[in-house]
Design a protein around this motif. Structure first.
Motif, PDB file in Angstrom:
ATOM      1  N   ARG A 112       0.830  -1.210   0.000  1.00 46.86           N
ATOM      2  CA  ARG A 112       0.000   0.000   0.000  1.00 46.86           C
ATOM      3  C   ARG A 112       0.861   1.256   0.000  1.00 46.86           C
ATOM      4  O   ARG A 112       0.529   2.259  -0.627  1.00 46.86           O
ATOM      5  CB  ARG A 112      -0.900  -0.014   1.228  1.00 46.86           C
ATOM      6  CG  ARG A 112      -1.619   1.310   1.448  1.00 46.86           C
ATOM      7  CD  ARG A 112      -2.509   1.269   2.631  1.00 46.86           C
ATOM      8  NE  ARG A 112      -3.645   0.450   2.269  1.00 46.86           N
ATOM      9  CZ  ARG A 112      -4.555   0.033   3.104  1.00 46.86           C
ATOM     10  NH1 ARG A 112      -4.474   0.333   4.376  1.00 46.86           N
ATOM     11  NH2 ARG A 112      -5.572  -0.694   2.703  1.00 46.86           N
ATOM     12  N   GLU A 113       2.005   1.214   0.679  1.00 42.38           N
ATOM     13  CA  GLU A 113       2.863   2.400   0.813  1.00 42.38           C
ATOM     14  C   GLU A 113       3.448   2.852  -0.521  1.00 42.38           C
ATOM     15  O   GLU A 113       3.919   3.973  -0.648  1.00 42.38           O
ATOM     16  CB  GLU A 113       4.026   2.110   1.765  1.00 42.38           C
ATOM     17  CG  GLU A 113       3.614   1.686   3.155  1.00 42.38           C
ATOM     18  CD  GLU A 113       3.376   0.179   3.257  1.00 42.38           C
ATOM     19  OE1 GLU A 113       4.158  -0.602   2.701  1.00 42.38           O
ATOM     20  OE2 GLU A 113       2.392  -0.195   3.903  1.00 42.38           O
ATOM     21  N   ALA A 116       0.203   6.327  -4.327  1.00 42.87           N
ATOM     22  CA  ALA A 116      -0.299   7.615  -3.842  1.00 42.87           C
ATOM     23  C   ALA A 116      -1.660   7.395  -3.189  1.00 42.87           C
ATOM     24  O   ALA A 116      -2.354   6.428  -3.506  1.00 42.87           O
ATOM     25  CB  ALA A 116      -0.431   8.591  -5.013  1.00 42.87           C
ATOM     26  N   PRO A 117      -2.040   8.260  -2.271  1.00 45.67           N
ATOM     27  CA  PRO A 117      -3.350   8.099  -1.627  1.00 45.67           C
ATOM     28  C   PRO A 117      -4.472   8.067  -2.665  1.00 45.67           C
ATOM     29  O   PRO A 117      -4.513   8.871  -3.585  1.00 45.67           O
ATOM     30  CB  PRO A 117      -3.470   9.337  -0.739  1.00 45.67           C
ATOM     31  CG  PRO A 117      -2.059   9.762  -0.493  1.00 45.67           C
ATOM     32  CD  PRO A 117      -1.297   9.389  -1.723  1.00 45.67           C
ATOM     33  N   GLY A 118      -5.345   7.112  -2.536  1.00 50.40           N
ATOM     34  CA  GLY A 118      -6.484   6.968  -3.441  1.00 50.40           C
ATOM     35  C   GLY A 118      -6.231   6.053  -4.622  1.00 50.40           C
ATOM     36  O   GLY A 118      -7.166   5.651  -5.300  1.00 50.40           O
ATOM     37  N   TYR A 120      -4.509   3.025  -4.409  1.00 55.56           N
ATOM     38  CA  TYR A 120      -4.424   1.632  -3.984  1.00 55.56           C
ATOM     39  C   TYR A 120      -5.829   1.071  -3.781  1.00 55.56           C
ATOM     40  O   TYR A 120      -6.691   1.717  -3.197  1.00 55.56           O
ATOM     41  CB  TYR A 120      -3.630   1.526  -2.685  1.00 55.56           C
ATOM     42  CG  TYR A 120      -3.480   0.120  -2.185  1.00 55.56           C
ATOM     43  CD1 TYR A 120      -2.527  -0.723  -2.734  1.00 55.56           C
ATOM     44  CD2 TYR A 120      -4.274  -0.373  -1.161  1.00 55.56           C
ATOM     45  CE1 TYR A 120      -2.372  -2.013  -2.283  1.00 55.56           C
ATOM     46  CE2 TYR A 120      -4.130  -1.660  -0.706  1.00 55.56           C
ATOM     47  CZ  TYR A 120      -3.174  -2.483  -1.263  1.00 55.56           C
ATOM     48  OH  TYR A 120      -3.028  -3.768  -0.814  1.00 55.56           O
TER      49      TYR A 120
END
Length: 187
Positions: A112-113, A116-118, A120
């Protein structure tokens, strides 16, 4: 330690902080086998029992003090080295040595890391592959050829790489020209 000292009064943690620090520094350390006060101040801390009877001041030779202190420091150093070796052996029991070569087909884990946010998705594939290794930086870092549209770094730690084993006897070859020609056809 603070939780045990404050018990039913958690907002009074500042009042017991000095007591906790003294107790921690007065107990022998697992790695060194010595009390931290002894290492830093060359003697054990004074407790209430020590203050009842004032010790008589007796001077010892500076040479014996220096020898005793340097011996204690070398003992502490050896204790730390042996403790680190024990920790290393314990940590290495679950590690597996994995070495890859340029051109090997592998599966890579997409954490997940890495996104970018959104971007995954919990329902997306966890492993991607087979992908070829295109560069080896060292035994712990490899660069792989990710498919087009994969918006993440192509450099992976060895802990996120698995060797690819085909389910049949067919030979798999991936050329960079094949992936680039399919990209050109989409335009």
């Amino acid at each position: 330690m603070l939780r045990c000292l404050v018990q039913g009064h958690p907002k009074q943690w500042e009042e017991v902080l000095s007591k906790a620090e003294f107790a921690y520094n007065a107990m022998p350390n697992r790695s060194t086998g010595k009390v931290p006060f002894t290492i830093v101040y060359t003697k054990a801390p004074n407790t209430a029992v020590d203050l009842i009877v004032l010790p008589k001041c007796q001077s010892t030779a500076a040479a014996s003090f220096t020898n005793d202190y340097s011996k204690m420091l070398s003992d502490v150093k050896q204790q730390i080295i042996s403790a680190n070796q024990r920790y290393k052996m314990t940590a290495n029991t679950h590690r597996r040595k994995k070495l890859f070569e340029v051109g090997d087909l592998v599966l890579v884990r997409l954490r997940r890391e890495r996104f970018a946010p959104g971007e995954y998705s919990k329902l997306a594939r966890r492993k991607l592959g087979p992908v070829p290794i295109i560069a080896k930086y060292n035994d712990n870092a490899y660069r792989v050829q990710l498919p087009p549209g994969c918006n993440t770094s192509p450099t992976f730690n060895v802990s996120d790489i698995w060797p690819y084993h085909s389910t049949d006897d067919a030979t798999i070859s991936i050329n960079s020209s094949e992936s680039s020609s399919s990209e050109a056809g989409e335009d």
